[in-house]
Enzyme design. Sequence first.
Site, PDB file in Angstrom:
ATOM      1  N   HIS A  20       0.822  -1.214   0.000  1.00  0.00           N
ATOM      2  CA  HIS A  20       0.000   0.000   0.000  1.00  0.00           C
ATOM      3  C   HIS A  20       0.860   1.271   0.000  1.00  0.00           C
ATOM      4  O   HIS A  20       0.359   2.352  -0.272  1.00  0.00           O
ATOM      5  CB  HIS A  20      -0.900  -0.008   1.236  1.00  0.00           C
ATOM      6  CG  HIS A  20      -2.350   0.272   0.957  1.00  0.00           C
ATOM      7  ND1 HIS A  20      -2.919   0.303  -0.301  1.00  0.00           N
ATOM      8  CD2 HIS A  20      -3.359   0.557   1.822  1.00  0.00           C
ATOM      9  CE1 HIS A  20      -4.209   0.583  -0.198  1.00  0.00           C
ATOM     10  NE2 HIS A  20      -4.507   0.743   1.080  1.00  0.00           N
ATOM     11  N   ASN A  66      -6.971   5.974   3.735  1.00  0.00           N
ATOM     12  CA  ASN A  66      -8.398   6.181   3.495  1.00  0.00           C
ATOM     13  C   ASN A  66      -8.852   7.622   3.657  1.00  0.00           C
ATOM     14  O   ASN A  66      -9.987   7.945   3.317  1.00  0.00           O
ATOM     15  CB  ASN A  66      -9.224   5.274   4.407  1.00  0.00           C
ATOM     16  CG  ASN A  66      -9.003   3.807   4.085  1.00  0.00           C
ATOM     17  OD1 ASN A  66      -8.315   3.449   3.128  1.00  0.00           O
ATOM     18  ND2 ASN A  66      -9.577   2.946   4.893  1.00  0.00           N
ATOM     19  N   ASP A  91      -0.825   2.399  -5.240  1.00  0.00           N
ATOM     20  CA  ASP A  91      -0.786   0.981  -5.571  1.00  0.00           C
ATOM     21  C   ASP A  91      -2.099   0.596  -6.252  1.00  0.00           C
ATOM     22  O   ASP A  91      -3.092   1.305  -6.140  1.00  0.00           O
ATOM     23  CB  ASP A  91      -0.596   0.144  -4.308  1.00  0.00           C
ATOM     24  CG  ASP A  91      -1.747   0.333  -3.328  1.00  0.00           C
ATOM     25  OD1 ASP A  91      -1.929   1.465  -2.852  1.00  0.00           O
ATOM     26  OD2 ASP A  91      -2.468  -0.634  -3.045  1.00  0.00           O
ATOM     27  N   ASN A 112      -9.426   2.951  -1.829  1.00  0.00           N
ATOM     28  CA  ASN A 112     -10.011   3.863  -0.845  1.00  0.00           C
ATOM     29  C   ASN A 112      -9.327   5.226  -0.791  1.00  0.00           C
ATOM     30  O   ASN A 112      -9.979   6.235  -0.518  1.00  0.00           O
ATOM     31  CB  ASN A 112     -10.038   3.229   0.536  1.00  0.00           C
ATOM     32  CG  ASN A 112     -11.055   2.103   0.618  1.00  0.00           C
ATOM     33  OD1 ASN A 112     -12.069   2.120  -0.062  1.00  0.00           O
ATOM     34  ND2 ASN A 112     -10.770   1.121   1.444  1.00  0.00           N
TER      35      ASN A 112
END
Length: 189
Positions: A20, A66, A91, A112
């Site tokens: 991530h 997020n 990513d 997200n």
Amino acid sequence: MNYLVAGLGNIGPEYADTRHNAGFMVLDAWAQASNAVFQTKRYGDIATVSFRGRNITLLKPSTYMNLSGNAVRYWVNSLKIPMENLLVICDDLNIPFGTMRMRKKGSDGGHNGLKNIQELLGTQEYSRIRIGIGNDFQRGGQVDFVIGKMSPEELKAMPELCEKAIEGIKAFVTVGPDRAMNLFNTKGK
């Protein structure tokens, strides 16, 4: 001309070298190669690089993935960056590891961080580079996969992938997104 390049990731040592954090890895590589130093500012770490007369602000949001839109919106507004000069790096588990895609606009694709940016900017009309991380996980294992550490093979490949992403950013700021997409979009190995 001023540009903002936001590399997405999660802060903290527990997230270092996770899939991530591909966006953070690209910006760290460019800052290191340019002798630029990140400074902690509001909503993230900021560094500035210059390339062919362009001032490029590198942003690593400190808001966690997020909520990346908070940082991106703040810095777009603070620096008065036009949407066409914003580039987000993240990513993407929908494309194979090692494949990268640059787009001028588009949906969040289930990401997200991109979803939050889109919500807070009120538009999908911003460029992004997606770095493929693949989707080698069991059903229901998506979260553990994306915040999981990269394999030794993936980590070994990252410097070259970061270099290619940096070349894509440089093309974006010099020849614009259309030509940059033609030069940049690659297939994985």
